[in-house]
Design an enzyme around this catalytic site. Structure first.
Site, short mmCIF file in Angstrom:
data_model
loop_
_atom_site.label_atom_id
_atom_site.label_comp_id
_atom_site.label_asym_id
_atom_site.label_seq_id
_atom_site.Cartn_x
_atom_site.Cartn_y
_atom_site.Cartn_z
N LYS A 1 -12.62 -1.33 7.70
CA LYS A 1 -12.03 -2.23 8.70
C LYS A 1 -12.53 -1.89 10.10
O LYS A 1 -13.27 -2.65 10.69
CB LYS A 1 -10.51 -2.20 8.59
CG LYS A 1 -10.07 -2.72 7.20
CD LYS A 1 -8.68 -2.30 6.86
CE LYS A 1 -8.34 -2.29 5.40
NZ LYS A 1 -8.61 -3.51 4.65
N ASP B 1 -1.68 6.97 6.06
CA ASP B 1 -2.72 6.02 5.68
C ASP B 1 -3.02 5.19 6.93
O ASP B 1 -2.19 4.40 7.37
CB ASP B 1 -2.19 5.14 4.54
CG ASP B 1 -3.16 4.02 4.15
OD1 ASP B 1 -4.20 3.85 4.82
OD2 ASP B 1 -2.85 3.29 3.19
N TRP C 1 0.83 -1.21 0.00
CA TRP C 1 0.00 0.00 0.00
C TRP C 1 0.86 1.25 0.00
O TRP C 1 0.56 2.23 -0.70
CB TRP C 1 -0.99 -0.01 1.17
CG TRP C 1 -1.92 -1.18 1.12
CD1 TRP C 1 -2.01 -2.19 2.03
CD2 TRP C 1 -2.88 -1.48 0.09
NE1 TRP C 1 -2.97 -3.09 1.63
CE2 TRP C 1 -3.52 -2.68 0.45
CE3 TRP C 1 -3.26 -0.84 -1.09
CZ2 TRP C 1 -4.51 -3.26 -0.34
CZ3 TRP C 1 -4.25 -1.42 -1.88
CH2 TRP C 1 -4.86 -2.61 -1.50
N1 PLP Z 1 -4.12 1.11 2.62
C1 PLP Z 1 -4.18 0.07 3.46
C2 PLP Z 1 -3.29 0.06 4.66
C3 PLP Z 1 -5.08 -0.98 3.22
O1 PLP Z 1 -5.14 -2.01 4.07
C4 PLP Z 1 -5.92 -0.93 2.09
C5 PLP Z 1 -6.88 -2.01 1.80
O2 PLP Z 1 -6.90 -3.04 2.41
C6 PLP Z 1 -5.82 0.17 1.22
C7 PLP Z 1 -4.93 1.17 1.53
C8 PLP Z 1 -6.68 0.29 0.01
O3 PLP Z 1 -7.93 0.69 0.41
P1 PLP Z 1 -9.15 0.85 -0.61
O4 PLP Z 1 -9.51 -0.52 -1.07
O5 PLP Z 1 -10.19 1.50 0.23
O6 PLP Z 1 -8.69 1.70 -1.74
#
Ligand code: PLP
Length: 355
Positions: free
Chosen positions: A190, A166, A99
């Site tokens: 989550k 994030d 991520w």
């Molecule tokens: N950042 C983290 C730490 C995540 O765990 C996730 C998805 O599991 C994301 C970003 C991506 O999120 P989204 O699917 O809402 O774009």
């Protein structure tokens, strides 16, 4: 059979939140309409939005001068909105997983990106500690919990420049010093709401400083000015988020969430470390309390599918590890009761006795 939901996301919500959401789907505030069919501009929904924002600020102790937004697009959209709005020349990123890497990739389209450190060579099993953040960066970006690898920054770092985080998978699991950040964002699916809404905490006076044109929908100012109603917001997930925020407050706030997270994670890691058949994958000091990753010990490797079936048959749901780590991942978000963690531990102990 009772199910224990260890899914990484969308994931477990408090039972009360699901029940209140179900009631509002049938009849929203006694209006005779479903929350699925009311206008986002009606006074009843405006009250939901206002309460969700107010509780968000209260529970996280957000200082004056910050806005809380509920948007679409997921955390993935924020990977580009953050640099669009804040990156004039240079930004620093800590690469702690897929991520973080995706966030960095988007930022490269807007200016210079400095990767201050990376644990990619170790398949992101730890969070690098030894790095220098350039003092002339516009911001320093961190992923506070790495959902896939099960590593977590346990507190807020010190940085010479404002931070962006994030917090998709650990928001509301501990107190946060919001004043260290100009922006905190995450997919809500989550610890907060069903999928479909993204939360953003943004410092008002950090916005509007870059020289580029920003399309309206990608400009934080648009959403601050519009109170998250510039376009039609995700009404149902925001309703559920408000219910979750009420629940967190009633349970004792983030301090209590923090205590429970540590208690549950300590229980499960103790079993992983004790049980001869399993090994944790993350460096001990960086172990996540939200996503607990473990694999079979090398001599029991062939029994991975057997344990998955054994645990699934006993009601464990969503424990299969992410493909880039393998093994198992037990996500223990705020709504996960201690009893479910104990049920997984019981499974691990019974399986050990059989072998
Ligand atoms: N950042 C983290 C730490 C995540 O765990 C996730 C998805 O599991 C994301 C970003 C991506 O999120 P989204 O699917 O809402 O774009």
């Amino acid at each position: 059979m009772k199910k224990h939901n260890f899914s990484a996301g969308p994931s477990i919500l408090p039972r009360e939140v699901i029940e209140e959401t179900a009631k509002a789907i049938l009849d929203f505030n006694g209006s005779g309409l479903s929350v699925l069919e009311v206008s986002h501009r009606g006074k009843d929904f405006q009250a939901v939005m206002d309460e969700a924002v107010a509780l968000f600020k209260e529970i996280l102790n957000i200082p004056e001068g910050y806005s809380v937004l509920f948007l679409g697009g997921g955390a993935s959209m924020q990977f580009c909105m953050v640099p669009y709005n804040f990156l004039e020349k240079k930004a620093a990123y800590l690469n702690t997983g897929v991520w973080a890497k995706k966030a960095m990739k988007e930022a490269k389209g807007f200016g210079e990106v400095v990767e201050v450190a990376s644990s990619a060579d170790a398949n992101y099993t730890f969070i690098p500690k030894d790095f220098t953040i350039p003092a002339d960066a516009d911001y320093f970006h961190v992923t506070t919990n790495n959902t896939i690898y099960g590593t977590e920054l346990k507190g807020d770092l010190d940085s010479p420049v404002p931070m962006v985080a994030d917090m998709s998978s650990d928001i509301f699991s501990r107190p946060v010093d919001v004043s260290k950040y100009i922006c905190i964002y995450g997919g809500a699916q989550k610890n907060l709401a069903p999928s479909g809404v993204t939360f953003v905490i943004v410092k008002d006076d950090a916005v509007g400083k870059v020289s580029r044109y920003i399309p309206s929908m990608l400009n934080y100012k648009t959403h601050i000015d519009g109170g998250s109603m510039f376009n039609t917001p995700p009404v149902l997930p925001i309703y559920s988020a408000m219910q979750t925020l009420r629940w967190i407050k009633a349970q004792g706030g983030v301090k209590e969430m923090d205590r429970r997270a540590t208690e549950k994670a300590d229980m499960l890691y103790a079993e992983i470390d004790r049980n001869k058949m399993f090994v944790g994958t993350a460096a001990k000091e960086d172990r996540s309390r939200m996503n607990i990753c473990f694999v079979m010990a090398p001599e029991y490797k062939d029994l991975e599918a057997d344990f998955l079936k054994f645990a699934t048959d006993k009601g464990m749901s969503g424990i299969k590890g992410h493909r880039s780590v393998g093994g198992f991942r037990a996500s223990c978000y705020n709504a996960m009761p201690k009893e479910s963690v104990q049920a997984l531990i019981d499974c691990m102990q019974e399986f050990e006795k059989l072998h």
